[in-house]
Design an enzyme around this catalytic site. Sequence first.
Site, PDB file in Angstrom:
ATOM      1  N   GLY A 126       0.806  -1.211   0.000  1.00 33.32           N
ATOM      2  CA  GLY A 126       0.000   0.000   0.000  1.00 33.32           C
ATOM      3  C   GLY A 126       0.845   1.270   0.000  1.00 33.32           C
ATOM      4  O   GLY A 126       0.591   2.193  -0.756  1.00 33.32           O
ATOM      5  N   GLY A 154       4.464   1.309   0.000  1.00 29.21           N
ATOM      6  CA  GLY A 154       5.876   1.093  -0.285  1.00 29.21           C
ATOM      7  C   GLY A 154       6.097  -0.292  -0.838  1.00 29.21           C
ATOM      8  O   GLY A 154       5.145  -1.061  -1.045  1.00 29.21           O
ATOM      9  N   VAL A 175       7.922  -4.149  -0.897  1.00 30.52           N
ATOM     10  CA  VAL A 175       8.296  -5.172   0.073  1.00 30.52           C
ATOM     11  C   VAL A 175       9.408  -6.036  -0.519  1.00 30.52           C
ATOM     12  O   VAL A 175       9.339  -6.446  -1.687  1.00 30.52           O
ATOM     13  CB  VAL A 175       7.095  -6.052   0.449  1.00 30.52           C
ATOM     14  CG1 VAL A 175       7.485  -7.071   1.492  1.00 30.52           C
ATOM     15  CG2 VAL A 175       5.947  -5.205   0.949  1.00 30.52           C
ATOM     16  N   ASP A 186      -8.387  -2.198   5.693  1.00 30.97           N
ATOM     17  CA  ASP A 186      -7.889  -2.498   4.349  1.00 30.97           C
ATOM     18  C   ASP A 186      -7.741  -3.994   4.146  1.00 30.97           C
ATOM     19  O   ASP A 186      -6.734  -4.471   3.623  1.00 30.97           O
ATOM     20  CB  ASP A 186      -6.566  -1.769   4.099  1.00 30.97           C
ATOM     21  CG  ASP A 186      -6.245  -1.693   2.610  1.00 30.97           C
ATOM     22  OD1 ASP A 186      -7.161  -1.912   1.789  1.00 30.97           O
ATOM     23  OD2 ASP A 186      -5.085  -1.420   2.270  1.00 30.97           O
TER      24      ASP A 186
END
Length: 818
Positions: free
Chosen positions: A514, A516, A518, A629
């Site tokens: 969301g 950035g 990973v 979310d």
Amino acid sequence: MEGFTLLLFCLALLNSIAAATVRETISTLQSINDDQIIVSPGKTYALGFFSPGNSKNRYVGIWYNEIPTQTVVWVANRDNPLADSSGVLKLNETGALVLLNHNKSVVWSSNASKPARYPVAKLLDSGNLVVQDGNDTSETKDLLWQSFDYPGDTILPGQKFGRNLVTGLNRFMSSWNSTDDPSQGEYSYQIDISGYPQLVLREGAFKRYRFGSWNGIQFSGAPQLKQNNFTRFSFVSDEEELYFRFEQTNKFVFHRMQLSTDGYILGDYWNTEEKVWSLHGKIPVDDCDYYDKCGAYASCNINNVPPCNCLDGFVSKTDDIYGGCVRRTSLSCHGDGFLKLSGLKLPDTERSWFNRSISLEDCRTLCMNNCSCTAYAALDVSKGPTGCLLWFDDLVDIRDFTDVDEDIYIRVAGTEIEAIEGKQLHKSSIRKPQTVFISCVLFIAILILCLTFIIYRRWKTRQKGGKMKDKLERDASVIYEHEKDDLELPMFEWSTITCATNNFSPDNKLGEGGFGSVYKGILDDGGEIAVKRLSKNSSQGLQEFKNEVMHIAKLQHRNLVRLLGYCIQAEERLLVYEFMANKSLDSFIFDENKSMLLDWPRRSLIINGVARGLLYLHQDSRHRIVHRDLKAGNVLLDSEMNPKISDFGLARSFGGNEIEATTKHVVGTYGYLPPEYIIDGAYSTKSDVFSFGVLILEIVSGKRNKGFCHQDNLLAHVWRLFTEGKCSEIVDATIIDSLNLPEVLRTIHVGLLCVQLSPDDRPNMSSVVLMLSSESELPQPNLPGFFTSTSMAGDSSSSSSYKQYTNNDMTVSIMSAR
Ligand SMILES: *[C@@H]1O[C@H](CO)[C@@H](O)[C@H](O)[C@H]1NC(C)=O
Ligand SMILES: *[C@@H]1O[C@H](CO)[C@@H](O)[C@H](O)[C@H]1NC(C)=O
Ligand SMILES: *[C@@H]1O[C@H](CO)[C@@H](O)[C@H](O)[C@H]1NC(C)=O
Ligand SMILES: *[C@@H]1O[C@H](CO)[C@@H](O)[C@H](O)[C@H]1NC(C)=O
Ligand SMILES: *[C@@H]1O[C@H](CO)[C@@H](O)[C@H](O)[C@H]1NC(C)=O
Ligand SMILES: *[C@@H]1O[C@H](CO)[C@@H](O)[C@H](O)[C@H]1NC(C)=O
Ligand SMILES: *[C@@H]1O[C@H](CO)[C@@H](O)[C@H](O)[C@H]1NC(C)=O
Ligand SMILES: *[C@@H]1O[C@H](CO)[C@@H](O)[C@H](O)[C@H]1NC(C)=O
């Protein structure tokens, strides 16, 4: 010897003749002993001494003369039994019937309303014992007293049950203590005259059952009590009298109404062929009949499990389904409206107000103008609605009755009316081709507006970006310093992370989250980690970072991703998680090839795991946390395909009793957000339930909830198939082989319950977990809240645009109909 026998025989004969002494009246010169009876002229009823059941006590009473099993309908001395057979019933000179015991003291006496000159007592063919003045043969001339005014547990045809408002006489029923004891038992049944008159059955002082009020046709609480070929009912209510009465149309059948010792109103008749009492009906009938079963503003429906449902516009007060309901939107008095409800037993009228000559329109005005008025209704519906009945209290003791022909208008907030009427219209509206077209056009228009707005905001944000950045960094250190101490979370060295992720090599990149990217990392000791690198230019980054660290650091559950630590270096903010070998759920279920790897049992485990993780967030963790979310992309799978919820960047914790909040800044992922959040910015745990419902349906169907018009909307699609009974067509084709059909159907059903339009209709996560794991019956879902736009961000819209947004074609058809 023979002569002696004959003498004995003669004596016995004389004795039996004496015992059979049958008279029709008692005058002042006569009295009745224990072995004598008087019989009504038509020989239907008899009066005399008797012992009930197994009792040895003697009572004076009236019973059916011709019915072999002695059936007592009235008892004189019910509370003062005679211990032996020495009692004597007399009529004294002033016209009082007196019952004397062996030493001539009065055990019971009747009241004469006025002194009489030539009193005479008679038993009539109706079963009424009367005392008259004079020897007039007409039945009710100069009536001084009648047993019909003092009923016990039985009401006979023609007997008035109710009140004389002038004299204050109250003719009510009271049960026998037991079949052996006619003394007043714990149940009573009478017409209550506080508020609008209604028939109430009580147990001691407590209401047990309400027949309700007479509406000109029937009692609103006992529609089963109907006119039939043998009985006719009437209810008289005027300035002087207020009574209920039934008449027998066939004089060869005995009818009676009795209040049984265990608190039931029985209507029965003598079955001459089988020589037994046969039941017409027995009230209370079912659980919903018991007084105030469901609490305030709830209606009891015996066909539902659980039986209690809040009235439209009301929501459960507590988790207790019998605890009653409260308003979803509080009243504002002059902005309120009335919701018309039909097919209900009208609420308790104990503290109501009424006037027979006011019209229904004026009634509405009266109720509207008094802010404490909660509802109104007509009094009499036999010739169209007339009269006015107003309630001022919480509305209690309501049940669903399909055959009650009466409406009640309940005060609710104006906004509720719109919402509810909209919903009802949905149910009844029929989709037409034009409306589909119009709705699509409207949707696209709205969409363009939304997009324009979003682009404008993005542009604005970028303008501010430079200035914001400096400020954010200052804030970061402040917040961070402040909270560092109580986090107890390991801090990773920047060098450790860069080393582990090979300096954030693109090869290590697992995905774009969301806020950035990973990356996968391998520590020196071989341990695998996932590192989330929050994007530097996100204006939300800091807040999300803080949020996530705070929330997840304290959470521990096997269905939540574990946060192992964090790292801050200059502008960089990193979060370090346990590594999840199988990445996110969406990479499986929406992928043609990989979806086969998740068979139904596995998907079922995933659904249950996510449900438990969410339940933990909502209930079991220290704070109530709304994730905000939840989506397939945020459910990660470990090496054994166990699901874990991740990405707490948007999570919000609720303290204390707070259960709902609103935001001007609607964030989340399109397709998973419930309408009330998108429109009003209102979110609660029920928003997550909605997202979870979408997730369930996505997992089952293997399709994303996305699209423009309803044809492409997953919720609409599932809803249609569900209502058409074609649930199996919903299921992802790749899992057909591994299917346990009842389980899948149940899961789809639960999914639809979760995505219902109204947040209050949606179950909470604890119910969801229960529903998924049990085989209990599920309630019917209401229309889902489908929303079809592609992206969401922006200020909340005013609630007037609610209707335009909330739905697909059907909503819009309401607008175009206006
Ligand atoms: C008749 O009985 C009533 C009730 O017990 C009593 O009040 C009244 O005085 C009696 N009258 C006569 C004349 O005894
Ligand atoms: C009636 O007789 C009973 C005993 O048989 C006695 O206890 C009672 O006091 C008497 N009552 C009167 C009013 O004389
Ligand atoms: C007799 O009348 C009085 C007052 O009028 C009333 O209180 C009482 O209950 C009556 N008793 C009976 C047995 O009717
Ligand atoms: C009826 O009552 C009157 C007094 O009102 C009396 O003179 C007459 O004898 C009575 N008749 C009978 C049949 O009792
Ligand atoms: C009913 O009878 C029982 C046993 O005789 C007694 O204890 C009780 O008080 C009675 N109840 C009433 C309401 O008279
Ligand atoms: C009532 O009487 C009518 C006519 O005699 C008959 O047709 C009908 O079946 C009866 N209804 C009942 C419930 O007995
Ligand atoms: C009922 O309403 C009528 C008309 O408004 C009025 O004349 C009458 O006094 C009212 N009756 C009561 C009992 O309030
Ligand atoms: C509303 O009705 C209640 C009950 O009849 C009454 O007590 C109160 O004064 C009324 N209020 C107004 C503003 O008329």
